[in-house]
Write a protein that holds these residues in place. Structure first.
Motif, PDB file in Angstrom:
ATOM      1  N   UNK A  36       6.824  -2.029   5.778  1.00 12.08           N
ATOM      2  CA  UNK A  36       7.896  -1.052   5.999  1.00 12.08           C
ATOM      3  C   UNK A  36       9.285  -1.685   5.913  1.00 12.08           C
ATOM      4  N   UNK A  37       9.468  -2.853   6.519  1.00  9.46           N
ATOM      5  CA  UNK A  37      10.790  -3.485   6.512  1.00  9.46           C
ATOM      6  C   UNK A  37      11.206  -3.928   5.114  1.00  9.46           C
ATOM      7  N   UNK A  38      10.253  -3.982   4.220  1.00 13.74           N
ATOM      8  CA  UNK A  38      10.539  -4.402   2.848  1.00 13.74           C
ATOM      9  C   UNK A  38      10.704  -3.194   1.918  1.00 13.74           C
ATOM     10  N   UNK A  39       9.740  -2.275   1.983  1.00 12.58           N
ATOM     11  CA  UNK A  39       9.717  -1.146   1.052  1.00 12.58           C
ATOM     12  C   UNK A  39      10.194   0.179   1.650  1.00 12.58           C
ATOM     13  N   UNK A  40      10.374   0.232   2.983  1.00 12.01           N
ATOM     14  CA  UNK A  40      10.718   1.493   3.617  1.00 12.01           C
ATOM     15  C   UNK A  40       9.476   2.216   4.121  1.00 12.01           C
ATOM     16  N   UNK A  41       9.699   3.347   4.780  1.00 16.06           N
ATOM     17  CA  UNK A  41       8.591   4.089   5.401  1.00 16.06           C
ATOM     18  C   UNK A  41       7.580   4.522   4.348  1.00 16.06           C
ATOM     19  N   UNK A  42       6.308   4.638   4.782  1.00 13.84           N
ATOM     20  CA  UNK A  42       5.230   4.995   3.867  1.00 13.84           C
ATOM     21  C   UNK A  42       4.899   6.465   3.956  1.00 13.84           C
ATOM     22  N   UNK A  98       0.847  -1.203   0.000  1.00 12.18           N
ATOM     23  CA  UNK A  98       0.000   0.000   0.000  1.00 12.18           C
ATOM     24  C   UNK A  98       0.880   1.250   0.000  1.00 12.18           C
ATOM     25  N   UNK A  99       0.461   2.237  -0.741  1.00 17.50           N
ATOM     26  CA  UNK A  99       1.110   3.554  -0.938  1.00 17.50           C
ATOM     27  C   UNK A  99       2.413   3.486  -1.727  1.00 17.50           C
ATOM     28  N   UNK A 100       2.849   2.294  -2.113  1.00 13.83           N
ATOM     29  CA  UNK A 100       4.116   2.172  -2.830  1.00 13.83           C
ATOM     30  C   UNK A 100       3.880   2.136  -4.344  1.00 13.83           C
ATOM     31  N   UNK A 101       4.775   2.740  -5.133  1.00 15.94           N
ATOM     32  CA  UNK A 101       4.567   2.783  -6.584  1.00 15.94           C
ATOM     33  C   UNK A 101       4.771   1.419  -7.237  1.00 15.94           C
ATOM     34  N   UNK A 102       4.186   1.267  -8.407  1.00 13.34           N
ATOM     35  CA  UNK A 102       4.261  -0.005  -9.125  1.00 13.34           C
ATOM     36  C   UNK A 102       5.699  -0.439  -9.368  1.00 13.34           C
ATOM     37  N   UNK A 103       6.600   0.506  -9.590  1.00 13.25           N
ATOM     38  CA  UNK A 103       7.991   0.132  -9.836  1.00 13.25           C
ATOM     39  C   UNK A 103       8.619  -0.577  -8.652  1.00 13.25           C
ATOM     40  N   UNK A 104       8.189  -0.227  -7.420  1.00 15.33           N
ATOM     41  CA  UNK A 104       8.703  -0.936  -6.243  1.00 15.33           C
ATOM     42  C   UNK A 104       8.243  -2.394  -6.251  1.00 15.33           C
ATOM     43  N   UNK A 149       7.529  -4.085  -8.923  1.00 11.66           N
ATOM     44  CA  UNK A 149       8.277  -4.728 -10.013  1.00 11.66           C
ATOM     45  C   UNK A 149       9.658  -5.155  -9.515  1.00 11.66           C
ATOM     46  N   UNK A 150      10.270  -4.295  -8.714  1.00 12.34           N
ATOM     47  CA  UNK A 150      11.591  -4.616  -8.159  1.00 12.34           C
ATOM     48  C   UNK A 150      11.496  -5.803  -7.188  1.00 12.34           C
ATOM     49  N   UNK A 164      12.113 -12.017  -6.416  1.00 14.10           N
ATOM     50  CA  UNK A 164      11.554 -13.313  -6.060  1.00 14.10           C
ATOM     51  C   UNK A 164      10.179 -13.335  -5.421  1.00 14.10           C
ATOM     52  N   UNK A 165       9.553 -12.168  -5.191  1.00 14.94           N
ATOM     53  CA  UNK A 165       8.235 -12.159  -4.559  1.00 14.94           C
ATOM     54  C   UNK A 165       7.122 -12.178  -5.611  1.00 14.94           C
TER      55      UNK A 165
END
Length: 228
Positions: free
Chosen positions: A217-223, A36-42, A44-45, A50-51
């Motif tokens: 958060x631990x995966x994508x960083x703060x929202x 949630x709140x993260x862009x599609x490119x994140x 994709x990365x 592997x996810x």
């Protein structure tokens, strides 16, 4: 700054260590990326690292990402509160729903699930901490809701989901997750899913049988919640 791939590697090591500590197969614990709140490119990365499974809380945002990422074989999980006017889009565009807490929502999801799609995987959200601010079925109402959902033709009940009251006390974390596991065991059904545990309490959740840990958060960083 750590990359998403590095974060996934670190989380995978944490999950493996937590599983080994209680003699569980690490492969029995899935990492659900809460995007949630993260862009599609994140996303994709994260997929490139592997996810495949992504959990979204906000329907319109999720549908937009699904269009943008339609070239990838992603598995979409809806994990947020569900309003009645959102059930059709959820039934049509997700493989899993972790946040069913009342029969009306389950009935609508079953009625609106397209016939060409497999049954929708369902987890019932249980409010184990009794917080007024949290969604979730009460433990007392759970057996009746389970019976009713099991009778719906286009849903497949997989297990329970919970978001216990946050605490840094490991014993309290364990106790809350043990309550969820005990509730599921008491149903005496062939359920295979416990969706519980986040970045701060995944070890306790895994110790008590979690099969999905929901990590954001631990995966994508703060929202940034500005847009919501």
């Amino acid at each position: 700054m750590s990359t998403i791939a590095e974060n996934i590697s670190t989380l995978s090591e944490q999950i493996q260590a937590a599983a080994h500590a209680v003699q569980r197969d690490p492969a029995s614990v899935g990492l659900l990326a809460v995007s949630k709140t993260k862009p599609a490119n994140d996303l994709r990365e994260a997929y490139a690292a592997g996810l495949h499974d992504f959990g979204e809380n906000y329907l319109q945002e999720a549908l937009s990402k699904q269009l943008e990422l339609a070239d990838l074989p992603l598995i979409w999980h809806f994990i947020g509160p569900i309003q009645s006017n959102k059930t059709r889009a959820i039934a049509e565009n997700f493989a899993w729903v972790h946040s069913v807490d009342r029969l009306k929502i389950a009935q609508r999801l079953s009625e609106q699930r397209p016939a060409e799609l497999p049954p929708l995987n369902i987890c019932i959200q249980v409010n184990v901490s009794g917080e007024d601010s949290k969604s979730g079925c009460t433990p007392q109402d759970l057996p009746a809701l389970v019976d009713a959902i099991c009778a719906l033709p286009n849903l497949r009940l997989r297990g329970l989901m919970a978001i216990p009251e946050p605490t840094d006390n490991h014993d309290e974390q364990n106790a809350a997750f043990a309550t969820v596991r005990t509730l599921q065991d008491s149903l005496k059904l062939p359920l295979d899913t416990l969706s519980m545990g986040m970045s701060h309490d995944l070890e306790a959740a895994i110790a008590q049988g979690a099969t999905w840990v929901r990590i954001g958060t631990a995966l994508f960083g703060a929202r940034d919640y500005g847009q919501h």
